[in-house]
Design an enzyme around this catalytic site. Sequence first.
Site, mmCIF file in Angstrom:
data_model
loop_
_atom_site.group_PDB
_atom_site.id
_atom_site.type_symbol
_atom_site.label_atom_id
_atom_site.label_comp_id
_atom_site.label_asym_id
_atom_site.label_seq_id
_atom_site.Cartn_x
_atom_site.Cartn_y
_atom_site.Cartn_z
ATOM 1 C CB CYS A 1 -0.885 0.051 1.233
ATOM 2 S SG CYS A 1 -1.842 -1.428 1.477
ATOM 3 C CB SER A 2 3.798 2.157 2.070
ATOM 4 O OG SER A 2 3.085 1.921 3.267
#
Lengths: 200, 205
Positions: free
Chosen positions: A87-88
């Site tokens: 996600c990051s």
Amino acid sequence: MGMLCIAVLVIMGGADAVYGQSSGFTAYIYPVGNLKPTDSIPTLKIGDIAPDFTLPAVEGGKISLSQYRGKKNVVISFVPAAWTPVCSGQWPGYNISKNLFDKHDAILLGITVDNIPTLYAWTKQMSNPDEKLWFPVLSDFYPHGAVASRYGVLRSEGVAERALLVISKDGIVRYIDVHDINRRPLLEDLARALEEASNH
Amino acid sequence: MEGNKRRIVSTLCILLAVSLLSVTASFGAESITVLGGSVKSDSGGNQGIPTIELPMPVSEQGKSYLGLSGTGNFKIGQIKSQVLIIEIYSLYCPHCQRAASRVNELLRLIQERPDIKEKIKIIGIGVNNSMYEVESYRERYKVPFPLFPDLTMEVSQKFNVRGTPTFIGLKVNGKGMLEKFYFAEGGFQDAQQFLMEIIQLSGLK
């Protein structure tokens, strides 16, 4: 080491590798390991009217899907959770690809089930001082995962799938990609979906 | 009896060590100590670094910069340069995004110096990035040097890259073979200083 995006390599069955690339400080990214690729029951299909929702945004105020009806194509990017590897390393790519969205008269809405303070810290860390996130980030925290659930992308452990939906200006769902949670979707697949949606 | 057991175990250990050494030798592996780690060569191509093949740049400008011609794949040893700086980056990495202008600046500094212009070249490798994603990054940051996709991460894994950005420096050694002299995770703050470091560590004259 602080100025480093850490590549988390999880070797699966020899040759196959899952690559989660997290932005920011290594120590802050929680290693989730390899997860079940998808873990939810679809509720929507292509051609359905996208359910409306209203969620609080990190930048303040609330955002409703319906406010874009007739004005913008909408890309919804559900990601599982803040401070996790893949996600990051997904939204920072969208952040520098604004041209792609502009070209197709589209807005991006990023949604997770995290609360606002968590999303505030996470998005602040992932954005550049010169390039703040240009798209709204919304919190589907309470009632927990209600929007993710309506969209059929809430996993059994209470986080969202890594899912991309494209909704054309008329409010119709034109693209659904409930992606393998361990992998990042390719940008060209989203570009193709936007191209198609903008023809409606 | 205990003494005998010890002798047998010691003999087995020595045999195991010798057999491991011969396996390594049969692959022609040579470990080179570098800043931040080590990498093993393979028996073919460029001694001292893994054999890396990349797709030929599409643009004539890219081919010309690297001194290449034709189509298909090329080996990085074919790049006409005494020193090659490889940036391992990703479209999705904010720190690479922050570093982009400094890497462009590095190329500008090299191009401005006639004494090193043809001796130091830069390429970028987009780890886990597709060609489309590589081109998006190039377009966004107006990257003036060739970028290549590494969607399967084959290249970055060969260099044992764990994070992005990572900068790798290769040089042609006295035997005309490529050798790794620099490996650093993280970006650099000052392009001029980084260039001086590269010149110094590579021994470029």
